[in-house]
Scaffold this motif. Sequence first.
Motif, PDB file in Angstrom:
ATOM      1  N   GLU A   1       0.667  -1.148  -0.072  1.00 23.84           N
ATOM      2  CA  GLU A   1       0.024  -0.006   0.121  1.00 23.84           C
ATOM      3  C   GLU A   1       0.863   1.197   0.014  1.00 23.84           C
ATOM      4  N   ASN A   2       2.183   1.197   0.419  1.00 26.17           N
ATOM      5  CA  ASN A   2       2.878   2.387   0.431  1.00 26.17           C
ATOM      6  C   ASN A   2       4.125   2.454  -0.502  1.00 26.17           C
ATOM      7  N   ASN A   3       4.559   3.410  -0.799  1.00 31.45           N
ATOM      8  CA  ASN A   3       5.534   3.607  -1.788  1.00 31.45           C
ATOM      9  C   ASN A   3       6.763   4.036  -0.742  1.00 31.45           C
ATOM     10  N   THR A   4       7.775   3.268  -0.903  1.00 30.29           N
ATOM     11  CA  THR A   4       8.947   3.294  -0.117  1.00 30.29           C
ATOM     12  C   THR A   4      10.608   3.856  -0.996  1.00 30.29           C
ATOM     13  N   SER A   5      10.840   4.808  -0.700  1.00 27.44           N
ATOM     14  CA  SER A   5      12.061   5.367  -1.407  1.00 27.44           C
ATOM     15  C   SER A   5      13.198   5.063  -0.324  1.00 27.44           C
ATOM     16  N   ILE A   6      14.452   4.429  -0.797  1.00 32.51           N
ATOM     17  CA  ILE A   6      15.463   4.146  -0.056  1.00 32.51           C
ATOM     18  C   ILE A   6      16.728   4.767  -0.219  1.00 32.51           C
TER      19      ILE A   6
END
Length: 270
Positions: A9-14
């Motif tokens: 559900e969430n967009n994650t930038s690393i």
Amino acid sequence: MDIADSNYENNTSINIREKIIVKKYQNFSRMLCEQRALIKLNRENIVPHLIESDFGNKTIKISFLDGKNPSPEFLFQKLPLLCESIEKIHKYHTIWSGYLCSPSEILWKNYMLRKYSSRYEMIRPYISNIELIDKFFLSEFSKFSFKKSNCLLHYDLKPANIIFDKNKNRFNLIDFDRALFGDPLMDYSKLWWRAWNIDSVSINKLEKCLEKYYEIGNDFQELMFFYTQLHCIGALAYYTSTFNSKYRPIANSAMELTQNIIDTRIRWKL
């Protein structure tokens, strides 16, 4: 780079170089759950450190934790060490029940009944012989005293949300966007399902490990089955709210366990 996290559900930038993660949430309440959980746990060394919250953009910036997602077999092998990390969360006791975004001073038993009722109504149009689920729930619900005090729960414990730091020989926990106040066995029942598919060997070892932290009654295993079934009903309800194909494998697993725990006549309607 942008990747979909384990909850889809969430967009994650690393940013690996700076060891920073930026999570953007579709649902503001999920962001609030995670933000409040990380603030409460900021003294613990097993969760990401909250760096910044941006409510306007529904994003938080957190520290990156080194390590890898362990296999179910490794989790089973290291179960006492895993329980040690989980109990660092559970030590935060409260009189509240419910998600951290909107908890209330309702008894845990009443909160569960309300939550079950709403989920039951969501899945009722799509499942045959659903009255068998209701019969099981009401029968089991009346058996238990639910005497454990409420505490902070991760509420989505599964291998994808656990990281093992080999250098520190420590399990770290991530993704607190479902954080909730309730019975600690709700965390372990979810883990029992998602890591070991409720087999008998794992629950016996789990029961032995938890004797260090709790007074384990004769109804422990029956209560674990009950809580696992609640998680399954939640998974079925979540799937029927979207019918998104990426949730179908979890919904199928939840249906299979529901059949095993309650009755094989419970099925999807054609």
